[in-house]
Design an enzyme around this catalytic site. Structure first.
Site, PDB file in Angstrom:
ATOM      1  N   ALA A 171      -2.315  -0.840   3.585  1.00  0.00           N
ATOM      2  CA  ALA A 171      -3.324  -1.580   2.816  1.00  0.00           C
ATOM      3  C   ALA A 171      -4.016  -0.619   1.861  1.00  0.00           C
ATOM      4  O   ALA A 171      -4.359   0.505   2.236  1.00  0.00           O
ATOM      5  CB  ALA A 171      -4.352  -2.231   3.741  1.00  0.00           C
ATOM      6  N   CYS A 172      -4.193  -1.060   0.628  1.00  0.00           N
ATOM      7  CA  CYS A 172      -4.910  -0.270  -0.369  1.00  0.00           C
ATOM      8  C   CYS A 172      -6.060  -1.106  -0.927  1.00  0.00           C
ATOM      9  O   CYS A 172      -6.131  -2.316  -0.677  1.00  0.00           O
ATOM     10  CB  CYS A 172      -3.979   0.179  -1.496  1.00  0.00           C
ATOM     11  N   PRO A 173      -6.982  -0.502  -1.688  1.00  0.00           N
ATOM     12  CA  PRO A 173      -8.149  -1.262  -2.165  1.00  0.00           C
ATOM     13  C   PRO A 173      -7.806  -2.509  -2.975  1.00  0.00           C
ATOM     14  O   PRO A 173      -8.436  -3.545  -2.805  1.00  0.00           O
ATOM     15  CB  PRO A 173      -8.912  -0.232  -3.007  1.00  0.00           C
ATOM     16  N   THR A 179       0.009  -0.739  -1.431  1.00  0.00           N
ATOM     17  CA  THR A 179       0.281  -1.408  -0.155  1.00  0.00           C
ATOM     18  C   THR A 179       1.774  -1.574   0.071  1.00  0.00           C
ATOM     19  O   THR A 179       2.303  -1.241   1.133  1.00  0.00           O
ATOM     20  CB  THR A 179      -0.405  -2.787  -0.134  1.00  0.00           C
TER      21      THR A 179
END
Length: 663
Positions: A171-173, A179
């Site tokens: 998961a990324c921002p 992601t």
């Protein structure tokens, strides 16, 4: 049945002048030996794999390989060519060619063959035996010795029972690129190994397919490659865990898998908490790192509001005309499909003229109103989810309250950042209090939200609100007064930030700065948005162009990435350049920053403005002047492409020089 037999061997034959001819010829060899139901299907699968990366390796050997429905058992066909053929090998045309064919669902048997062959091919005695053999039986004997006990029909079930089972969350921002790139890197690395069975859940912007509970139960360890909080973390309670930022999974997938294997064997390994991640964060992360991650979480949840709201505003302008912004609320509320507005609308007792009328004006106002409502949540969402990342669910309500207060007093997104961090820290502190058992159940639902909201409200109204409002007002006035060299300088700074870490915290800070003022409709804010979006599009496009112009300066994997990077760039997904930057940061990142600076400067100098916060070239209707936007992108792309080619030409990369084809 052995993977190779004499009828799968051809010695001193001419199979054609190209790799396609040789692969097709060996596919027919496999078919004639009863190992492939269709030579065409097998050849097509091997050629598709060859198109991804040439399979020539040192020693003037080629090892084309593929999985195909035409094959029922792993098969190895061999040819010693009388006319060597180019397979992209580092030391000339290939004389010895192995075609490795595996069943489409046959697990990792062909990877075992491939890995054992690869190790044997670096041995001069093995290659000498292949070149000196006079009969197919001698070839079979030599190959059997190095392949050993690889079975022709290795059951996938047996492999999985012996392997360590891992699960991973990425998961990324923004949940757009990092992601899925991290998930692919982990999955591909695990696929090439015999000791691991890996299942990955991507918690990105598109729909998330949750891991099957049975898969989680069987898992021996967990990998969290995330820059934001893991959703439903309690599912993994009690499992050994390793955690790293999402970019590490892209750069070092094998290392992370090795660490997970070590954790699975270590009884003392850290394990996932069954309640919440707060206690684990306290043990593992410093406070500055926790606050940074919390802000990134807030940005992650804010971006959908920005994207949806901003694009709706742009569509409202497209349909209803720009003058519609002067009376959108009255048009949307006072009219309907059965009572469409004319060219003139009564607003606050005065008649206002518009350049459009009827359905177009009404629908434009409705779209604009919907977009305004979405944009109205961005500060509250930023604040609320920043607090949520720090304190869990008890932090959400006070975070949203703090964000709403920031909007009310004019502190804007700066106030939202401050209230989000404050609400999270205060809620976390209150949650640590020792209270009577009778109050325990009320703490997360009533007491923590109530006391935190009260404290945040008092701090904002009595102490922090006016200073933060002054900072926001000063920033807005400064942006509105920008012209000439000062605007160009800001464009350069924003361009450098967008291309520095290609989707990381610096890139997100520039994007947040741009989107924060978009809802005001201020011309300076729209110019900043255009400069940020244009600069962020440059790296993937430039690297795609560079791989097309000078392919030999890039590794085969980079050449393959270059084929799709241009589309990511046109869509304003800067992360398309990450594989290049991760492999060669010293040459790629400065080159991209140079192009980004040129694009940002030109965009600001040409007064380009964007009413849309995302979309790249697909929202040209919301950009004015559109030709200035495209010109700035073309100029920056040319600078970055030339710079990266020059650096790789005059400062050669060892990785490219030593590149060999892997599985």
């Amino acid at each position: 049945m052995s993977v190779i037999s004499p009828d799968l061997v051809r010695l001193d034959v001419d199979l054609g002048a190209s790799a396609t001819d040789v692969i097709t010829g060996l596919a027919h060899v496999a078919h004639d030996a009863g190992r492939a139901s269709s030579p065409t299907l097998l050849a097509d699968a091997a050629l598709a794999r060859e198109a991804q990366n040439p399979t020539g390796v040192p020693g003037r050997v080629a090892i084309p390989h593929a999985r195909s429905a035409a094959v029922e058992v792993p098969t190895l066909a061999f040819a010693r060519l009388s006319r060597p053929v180019d397979f992209g090998g580092p030391d000339g045309d290939a004389e010895l060619v192995f075609l490795i064919a595996a069943p489409e669902g046959g697990g990792k048997a062909h990877l075992k063959i491939l890995s054992k062959l690869a190790r044997a091919l670096v041995r001069g005695d093995f290659l000498d035996r292949l070149r000196a053999a006079t009969t197919p039986e001698e070839i079979v004997a030599a190959v059997d010795e190095v392949i050993g006990d690889v079975p022709a029909a290795a059951p996938q079930e047996g492999v999985e029972k012996q392997a360590t089972h891992l699960v991973a969350i990425t998961a990324c921002p923004t949940g757009i690129a990092h992601t899925y790139m991290a998930a692919d890197a982990l999955a591909q690395n695990a696929q090439a190994r015999d000791d691991v069975v890996l299942h990955v859940e991507t918690q990105g912007s598109s729909s998330t397919e949750a891991l099957d509970p049975e898969v989680i139960n069987r898992a021996d360890a967990v990998i969290f490659a995330t820059d934001v909080g893991v959703r439903e973390r309690e599912r993994f309670a009690g499992k050994p865990v390793i955690e790293s930022p999402v970019k590490r999974a892209i750069n070092e997938p094998g290392v992370m898998i090795d660490e997970a294997l070590a954790a699975a064997r270590d009884p003392q390994a850290r394990r996932v908490s069954g309640t919440a991640s707060i206690s684990e964060k306290k043990q593992e992360l410093s406070w500055p790192r926790r606050i940074q991650q919390a802000v990134m979480t807030g940005v992650s949840y804010m971006i959908p509001f920005v994207a949806a709201g901003g694009l709706l505003l742009a569509l409202g302008f497209l349909i209803g005309g720009y003058a519609m912004a002067n009376g959108w609320q009255a048009i949307a509320l006072q009219h309907s499909l059965g009572n469409l507005p004319g060219n003139e609308v009564l607003i606050d007792g005065a008649t206002v003229a518009f350049d459009r009328s009827g359905l177009a004006l009404y629908l434009g106002a409705v779209l604009f109103a919907t977009g305004q409502m979405a944009m109205g949540f961005i500060v509250a969402a930023l604040s609320g989810y920043t607090a949520y990342s720090l304190a869990g669910r008890p932090g959400i309500a006070p975070g949203f309250v703090g964000g709403a207060i920031s909007v009310l007093i004019g502190a804007g997104f700066i106030g939202g950042l401050v209230t989000g961090v404050l609400a999270g820290l205060i809620a976390y502190w209150i949650a640590s209090w020792k209270v009577p058992r009778i109050l325990t159940s009320l703490m997360p639902v009533v007491i923590i939200p109530l006391l935190t909201s009260l404290i945040v409200g008092l701090l904002m109204f009595l102490l922090l609100g006016r200073p933060l409002e002054g900072i926001m007002t000063g920033l807005t006035d400064w942006l509105s007064a920008m012209s000439g060299s000062s605007a160009v300088l800001l464009g350069i700074i924003l361009g450098l930030m967008m291309c520095f870490d290609l989707g990381g915290p610096v890139n997100k800070a520039a994007y947040l700065f741009a989107t924060a003022g978009l809802s005001t409709g201020d011309a300076a804010a729209m110019q900043i948005m255009a400069a940020v979006m244009a600069a962020g599009m440059v790296p993937p496009i430039a690297l795609s162009v560079a791989t097309l112009l000078r392919a030999r300066l890039f590794t085969p994997a980079e050449q393959e990435n270059g084929k799709s990077a241009w589309l990511l760039g046109l869509s304003f997904i800067s992360e398309g350049a990450i594989p290049f930057a991760a492999a060669d940061p010293l040459r790629v990142i400065p080159s991209m920053m140079a192009g980004g600076a040129v694009t940002g400067a030109l965009s600001m100098a040409l007064d380009v403005g964007s009413r849309a916060p995302h979309g790249g070239v697909f929202v040209l209707f919301a950009i004015d002047p559109w030709w200035g936007f495209l010109l700035a992108i073309l100029a920056g792309t040319a600078v970055s492409a030339c710079a990266v080619i020059a650096l790789k030409q005059f400062w050669p990369s060892r990785a490219v020089a030593a590149a060999t084809v892997d599985a």
